[in-house]
Design an enzyme around this catalytic site. Sequence first.
Site, PDB file in Angstrom:
ATOM      1  N   GLU A 164       0.797  -1.209   0.049  1.00 25.47           N
ATOM      2  CA  GLU A 164       0.014   0.016  -0.061  1.00 25.47           C
ATOM      3  C   GLU A 164       1.079   1.261   0.066  1.00 25.47           C
ATOM      4  OE1 GLU A 164      -3.192   0.472  -0.425  1.00 25.47           O
ATOM      5  OE2 GLU A 164      -2.426   2.517  -0.603  1.00 25.47           O
ATOM      6  N   LEU A 166      -0.561   4.487   0.037  1.00 22.07           N
ATOM      7  CA  LEU A 166      -1.083   5.582   0.980  1.00 22.07           C
ATOM      8  C   LEU A 166      -0.314   6.337   1.913  1.00 22.07           C
ATOM      9  CD1 LEU A 166      -2.236   5.299   3.943  1.00 22.07           C
ATOM     10  CD2 LEU A 166      -4.090   3.604   2.694  1.00 22.07           C
ATOM     11  N   LYS A 224       8.179  -1.683  -2.444  1.00 21.98           N
ATOM     12  CA  LYS A 224       7.696  -0.720  -1.305  1.00 21.98           C
ATOM     13  C   LYS A 224       8.682  -0.161  -0.691  1.00 21.98           C
ATOM     14  CE  LYS A 224       4.813   0.938   1.646  1.00 21.98           C
ATOM     15  NZ  LYS A 224       4.217   1.822   1.256  1.00 21.98           N
ATOM     16  N   CYS A 280       6.213   4.426   9.196  1.00 24.70           N
ATOM     17  CA  CYS A 280       6.976   3.744   8.082  1.00 24.70           C
ATOM     18  C   CYS A 280       8.145   4.209   7.490  1.00 24.70           C
ATOM     19  CB  CYS A 280       5.946   3.947   6.594  1.00 24.70           C
ATOM     20  SG  CYS A 280       4.344   3.088   6.870  1.00 24.70           S
TER      21      CYS A 280
HETATM   22  N1  LIG Z   1       0.156   3.607   8.095  1.00 23.62           N
HETATM   23  C1  LIG Z   1       0.371   3.874   6.921  1.00 23.62           C
HETATM   24  O1  LIG Z   1       0.438   4.881   6.434  1.00 23.62           O
HETATM   25  C2  LIG Z   1       0.902   2.659   6.004  1.00 23.62           C
HETATM   26  C3  LIG Z   1       0.897   2.728   4.546  1.00 23.62           C
HETATM   27  C4  LIG Z   1       1.301   1.926   3.881  1.00 23.62           C
HETATM   28  C5  LIG Z   1       1.860   0.445   4.412  1.00 23.62           C
HETATM   29  N2  LIG Z   1       1.520   0.396   5.891  1.00 23.62           N
HETATM   30  C6  LIG Z   1       1.826  -0.846   6.280  1.00 23.62           C
HETATM   31  O2  LIG Z   1       0.761  -1.556   6.425  1.00 23.62           O
HETATM   32  C7  LIG Z   1       0.751  -2.582   7.671  1.00 23.62           C
HETATM   33  C8  LIG Z   1      -0.359  -1.870   8.463  1.00 23.62           C
HETATM   34  O3  LIG Z   1       0.007  -0.686   9.089  1.00 23.62           O
HETATM   35  P1  LIG Z   1      -0.877   0.102   9.969  1.00 23.62           P
HETATM   36  O4  LIG Z   1      -0.763   1.611  10.077  1.00 23.62           O
HETATM   37  O5  LIG Z   1      -2.457  -0.261   9.286  1.00 23.62           O
HETATM   38  O6  LIG Z   1      -0.717  -0.493  11.304  1.00 23.62           O
HETATM   39  P2  LIG Z   1      -1.848  -0.570  12.756  1.00 23.62           P
HETATM   40  O7  LIG Z   1      -1.032  -0.642  13.975  1.00 23.62           O
HETATM   41  O8  LIG Z   1      -2.466   0.873  12.627  1.00 23.62           O
HETATM   42  O9  LIG Z   1      -2.793  -1.657  12.308  1.00 23.62           O
HETATM   43  C9  LIG Z   1      -2.574  -2.830  12.469  1.00 23.62           C
HETATM   44  C10 LIG Z   1      -3.627  -3.595  13.212  1.00 23.62           C
HETATM   45  O10 LIG Z   1      -3.497  -5.291  12.986  1.00 23.62           O
HETATM   46  C11 LIG Z   1      -4.025  -5.880  14.263  1.00 23.62           C
HETATM   47  N3  LIG Z   1      -3.256  -7.261  14.258  1.00 23.62           N
HETATM   48  C12 LIG Z   1      -2.291  -7.463  14.694  1.00 23.62           C
HETATM   49  N4  LIG Z   1      -2.118  -8.990  14.780  1.00 23.62           N
HETATM   50  C13 LIG Z   1      -3.379  -9.468  14.285  1.00 23.62           C
HETATM   51  C14 LIG Z   1      -3.862 -10.654  14.235  1.00 23.62           C
HETATM   52  N5  LIG Z   1      -3.015 -11.804  14.501  1.00 23.62           N
HETATM   53  N6  LIG Z   1      -5.347 -10.878  14.108  1.00 23.62           N
HETATM   54  C15 LIG Z   1      -5.872  -9.481  13.877  1.00 23.62           C
HETATM   55  N7  LIG Z   1      -5.401  -8.463  13.925  1.00 23.62           N
HETATM   56  C16 LIG Z   1      -4.354  -8.288  14.380  1.00 23.62           C
HETATM   57  C17 LIG Z   1      -3.647  -4.913  15.106  1.00 23.62           C
HETATM   58  O11 LIG Z   1      -4.531  -5.069  16.511  1.00 23.62           O
HETATM   59  C18 LIG Z   1      -3.688  -3.495  14.639  1.00 23.62           C
HETATM   60  O12 LIG Z   1      -4.998  -2.857  15.096  1.00 23.62           O
HETATM   61  C19 LIG Z   1       2.342  -2.275   8.086  1.00 23.62           C
HETATM   62  O13 LIG Z   1       3.067  -3.334   7.858  1.00 23.62           O
HETATM   63  C20 LIG Z   1       2.847  -0.937   7.744  1.00 23.62           C
HETATM   64  O14 LIG Z   1       4.065  -0.758   7.380  1.00 23.62           O
HETATM   65  C21 LIG Z   1       1.199   1.535   6.497  1.00 23.62           C
HETATM   66  O1  LIG Z   2       8.727  17.518   2.008  1.00 22.40           O
HETATM   67  C1  LIG Z   2       8.202  16.507   3.010  1.00 22.40           C
HETATM   68  C2  LIG Z   2       7.390  15.337   2.820  1.00 22.40           C
HETATM   69  C3  LIG Z   2       7.141  14.804   4.115  1.00 22.40           C
HETATM   70  N1  LIG Z   2       7.779  15.153   5.306  1.00 22.40           N
HETATM   71  C4  LIG Z   2       7.563  14.477   6.573  1.00 22.40           C
HETATM   72  O2  LIG Z   2       7.782  13.009   6.057  1.00 22.40           O
HETATM   73  C5  LIG Z   2       7.149  12.278   7.070  1.00 22.40           C
HETATM   74  C6  LIG Z   2       6.295  11.288   6.245  1.00 22.40           C
HETATM   75  O3  LIG Z   2       5.332  12.077   5.430  1.00 22.40           O
HETATM   76  P1  LIG Z   2       4.391  11.171   4.332  1.00 22.40           P
HETATM   77  O4  LIG Z   2       5.017  10.454   3.508  1.00 22.40           O
HETATM   78  O5  LIG Z   2       3.573  12.224   3.566  1.00 22.40           O
HETATM   79  O6  LIG Z   2       3.486  10.508   5.286  1.00 22.40           O
HETATM   80  P2  LIG Z   2       3.084   8.968   5.499  1.00 22.40           P
HETATM   81  O7  LIG Z   2       1.983   8.569   6.023  1.00 22.40           O
HETATM   82  O8  LIG Z   2       4.394   8.529   6.527  1.00 22.40           O
HETATM   83  O9  LIG Z   2       3.412   8.103   3.976  1.00 22.40           O
HETATM   84  C7  LIG Z   2       4.777   7.347   3.703  1.00 22.40           C
HETATM   85  O10 LIG Z   2       4.800   6.066   4.243  1.00 22.40           O
HETATM   86  C8  LIG Z   2       3.570   5.463   3.916  1.00 22.40           C
HETATM   87  C9  LIG Z   2       3.767   3.984   4.595  1.00 22.40           C
HETATM   88  O11 LIG Z   2       4.733   3.078   3.925  1.00 22.40           O
HETATM   89  C10 LIG Z   2       3.619   5.183   2.374  1.00 22.40           C
HETATM   90  O12 LIG Z   2       2.675   4.213   1.946  1.00 22.40           O
HETATM   91  C11 LIG Z   2       3.610   6.495   1.637  1.00 22.40           C
HETATM   92  O13 LIG Z   2       3.759   6.341   0.277  1.00 22.40           O
HETATM   93  C12 LIG Z   2       4.855   7.482   2.119  1.00 22.40           C
HETATM   94  O14 LIG Z   2       4.417   8.803   1.468  1.00 22.40           O
HETATM   95  C13 LIG Z   2       6.045  13.354   7.778  1.00 22.40           C
HETATM   96  O15 LIG Z   2       6.546  13.459   9.063  1.00 22.40           O
HETATM   97  C14 LIG Z   2       6.282  14.741   6.994  1.00 22.40           C
HETATM   98  O16 LIG Z   2       5.752  15.729   7.621  1.00 22.40           O
HETATM   99  C15 LIG Z   2       8.807  16.502   5.113  1.00 22.40           C
HETATM  100  O17 LIG Z   2       9.231  16.746   6.381  1.00 22.40           O
HETATM  101  N2  LIG Z   2       9.071  16.998   4.063  1.00 22.40           N
END
Ligand SMILES: NC(=O)c1ccc[n+]([C@@H]2O[C@H](COP(=O)([O-])OP(=O)(O)OC[C@H]3O[C@@H](n4cnc5c(N)ncnc54)[C@H](O)[C@@H]3O)[C@@H](O)[C@H]2O)c1
Ligand SMILES: O=c1ccn([C@@H]2O[C@H](COP(=O)(O)OP(=O)(O)O[C@H]3O[C@H](CO)[C@@H](O)[C@H](O)[C@H]3O)[C@@H](O)[C@H]2O)c(=O)[nH]1
Length: 470
Positions: A164, A166, A224, A280
């Site tokens: 993902e 986002l 990723k 992340c």
């Molecule tokens: N947060 C982001 O912006 C983002 C974006 C892209 C990818 N990711 C990746 O996605 C994954 C999830 O991230 P997140 O931010 O959603 O984490 P999060 O901690 O918000 O959510 C994970 C959830 O999984 C649940 N969980 C854990 N073990 C479980 C099990 N065995 N059965 C059922 N539920 C269980 C936890 O209780 C928790 O609510 C990570 O690998 C992260 O690196 C995160």
């Molecule tokens: O020019 C910039 C852009 C970002 N940030 C900082 O960088 C961090 C991460 O920002 P951002 O990437 O926008 O948010 P995330 O939700 O952490 O998203 C990143 O991490 C996710 C989890 O893997 C990925 O899915 C996304 O593509 C990737 O952008 C934050 O503290 C921002 O304030 C800066 O300081 N300067």
Amino acid sequence: MKIKNICCIGAGYVGGPTMAVIAQKCPHIQVTVVDINEKRIEAWNDSNLEKLPVYEPGLDKIVGEARGRNLFFSTHVDQAIDQADMIFISVNTPTKTYGKGKGMAADLKYIELCARQIARVATSDKIVVEKSTLPVRTASAIKSILDNTGNGSKVKFQILSNPEFLAEGTAIEDLLDPDRVLIGGDTSTSEGNDAIESLVNIYANWVNKEQILTTNVWSSELSKLTANAFLAQRVSSINSLSELCEKTGADVNEVAKAIGMDSRIGSKFLKSSVGFGGSCFQKDILNLVYIAKSYGLTEVADYWEQVILMNDHQKRRFAHHIISTLFNTVSGKKIAFLGWAFKKDTNDTRESAAIYVADELLNEQSQIDVYDPKVEEQQMYTDLDYLNTRSSKDNREGLTVHQDPYRACENAHAIAVLTEWDEFKTYDWQKLYDRMQKPAFLFDGRGILNIEELENIGFVCYKIGKGKDL
Ligand SMILES: NC(=O)c1ccc[n+]([C@@H]2O[C@H](COP(=O)([O-])OP(=O)(O)OC[C@H]3O[C@@H](n4cnc5c(N)ncnc54)[C@H](O)[C@@H]3O)[C@@H](O)[C@H]2O)c1
Ligand SMILES: O=c1ccn([C@@H]2O[C@H](COP(=O)(O)OP(=O)(O)O[C@H]3O[C@H](CO)[C@@H](O)[C@H](O)[C@H]3O)[C@@H](O)[C@H]2O)c(=O)[nH]1
């Protein structure tokens, strides 16, 4: 295979919004998001949409539309697994805090538990989708568990990687209109290609096919980590130059604009800041560094590790600048923090720079008063306690949380902007100034305020990356 029933394990920042969008765009598919955290599931089911556990602009509307129709949140994990044709694993993969790889490798225990649970419960063939961010080659470990435990000998599994991309704060726009969707699978077999096609067909309900990229599993897993490493590297690169700008009289915003207009460089992700946070970037780069080291690629590992070291330096540097400006002591002084979230438009605080800056200042016996529009008080204390620097009691004595920014800044010696929330720009800064101790210092860690106007009011200002005219 036409997918009718999806289960997503993990109702967090990714599982919740991602499944809400799939459910909204695919009313013909039943989507059940399961989690072992009962409170979280209760919050996802709250009739008051303002109480959803994840704050994301636009999320409440989508959940309101799909929930109860074809989107369900539940703690009945086994039942949802068994009923699904496709299972997304979207659980947390934090940095290991123990044992081999401590502080670097991704902790895959939650992923392994999911794989074992799927193997135990499944009575029909499943497509298992890695949505969590995982080290390259994790799919082979998942496959081995699925094929060799539980009903693995009778039930057939296909593993896909669908990382993902986002970003928090813009999750819904990113999901509705992604730059690309990446799907990795076993391209060498017809079953693998069928599984890939099933997932492509789901996204094709709202994403152009040209933007849906299919690759082998390992390229997808590694892409990723690579994407996050490149993005974070840009932030560390511009942050490294912010320090040089301050020394030379240059302005990092002007430099960023000038280089960003070169189409080969591009203008995004060049905003200098108090340091990147979020769940992340740090975790994924450390993971990349660990993987490179485990293959003996020392130079590759050192290259990427520098992105993290630069980020640590930027956070520390900001705190130390506050201390030195306040006549080398902040002991007993009140510093108001505007913002605690790691970026605007999210209630997520994981790895937020604010936590580390607060920690440095509390070490110097400063009193910190925080206002953040979306982060709850308890979360801020949990963040500080997690560092284990001092007792919980000391953290509560050192840090006070406010619901009103003007109260947070009352009698403060300094204000520090730690998150770029838009509302901070709209405050009555004269009123804030009048209520502060003098000289009234302002440290803009996000470069969002109009420093000339604030200096005219009387503030003594520091803006990250803005050198004084020599
Ligand atoms: N947060 C982001 O912006 C983002 C974006 C892209 C990818 N990711 C990746 O996605 C994954 C999830 O991230 P997140 O931010 O959603 O984490 P999060 O901690 O918000 O959510 C994970 C959830 O999984 C649940 N969980 C854990 N073990 C479980 C099990 N065995 N059965 C059922 N539920 C269980 C936890 O209780 C928790 O609510 C990570 O690998 C992260 O690196 C995160
Ligand atoms: O020019 C910039 C852009 C970002 N940030 C900082 O960088 C961090 C991460 O920002 P951002 O990437 O926008 O948010 P995330 O939700 O952490 O998203 C990143 O991490 C996710 C989890 O893997 C990925 O899915 C996304 O593509 C990737 O952008 C934050 O503290 C921002 O304030 C800066 O300081 N300067």
